[in-house]
Design a protein around this motif. Structure first.
Motif, short mmCIF file in Angstrom:
data_model
loop_
_atom_site.label_atom_id
_atom_site.label_comp_id
_atom_site.label_asym_id
_atom_site.label_seq_id
_atom_site.Cartn_x
_atom_site.Cartn_y
_atom_site.Cartn_z
N ASP A 124 74.32 69.11 51.14
CA ASP A 124 75.17 70.36 51.82
C ASP A 124 75.22 69.98 53.20
OD1 ASP A 124 72.85 71.24 52.72
OD2 ASP A 124 72.80 72.96 51.42
N SER A 125 75.83 70.98 53.91
CA SER A 125 76.01 70.85 55.59
C SER A 125 74.76 70.78 56.19
CB SER A 125 77.04 71.93 56.03
OG SER A 125 76.35 73.15 55.78
N HIS A 126 73.55 71.22 55.73
CA HIS A 126 72.45 71.28 56.41
C HIS A 126 71.35 70.20 55.82
CE1 HIS A 126 73.20 75.33 57.76
NE2 HIS A 126 73.69 75.74 56.78
#
Length: 148
Positions: A124-126
């Motif tokens: 994911d974006s993290h």
């Protein structure tokens, strides 16, 4: 506009795909065997489906055909041919990470018959692991002979 925009079609007869004895392929983890062929199914965020270690068994010996196969990078020139537009193009699979754009597939909608699903693992974006369930579906299809 087409006749069926925004409404379900009612003029098609049902399609029934059956394999009463199951599929002819076997899957162990991500390793697939089908007839004399074997390969491993993989998935990357950048490319999506990747096939590894594709082999063909000939007279009892597994012969390598290719080591890795995936969607190649492709330049798509979206602009016109004017000199200032020449720089405006995109490498679709790499720049947009085509694997990250995969959807979860569903039986009867995207895939028919005796299906084996494979998940796609990405981040994911993290940077946390993200599983795209049923990102790949595999099935057999007999569309008659290819030559005569």
């Amino acid at each position: 506009l087409p006749k069926y925009v925004g409404e379900a079609r009612t003029d098609l007869k049902p399609i029934s795909i059956t394999q009463p004895e199951g599929a002819s392929f076997t899957v162990t983890g991500n390793h697939v065997r089908w007839a004399d062929w074997s390969f491993r199914v993989g998935f990357t965020p950048r490319e999506g489906l990747v096939l590894h270690q594709l082999k063909f068994r000939n007279k009892g010996v597994d012969r390598p055909v290719l080591n890795r196969a995936s969607l190649s990078e492709m330049v798509v020139p979206y602009g016109d041919t004017a000199p200032v537009q020449a720089k405006k193009n995109a490498f679709d699979s790499g720049e947009y990470n085509i694997g990250n754009l995969a959807n979860s597939l569903t039986l009867g909608c995207d895939c028919l018959g005796e299906i084996k699903y494979f998940d796609g693992i990405t981040a994911d974006s993290h940077g946390n692991p993200l599983t795209i369930e049923n990102a790949i579906c595999m099935h057999e299809e007999d569309d008659s002979i290819l030559w005569k």
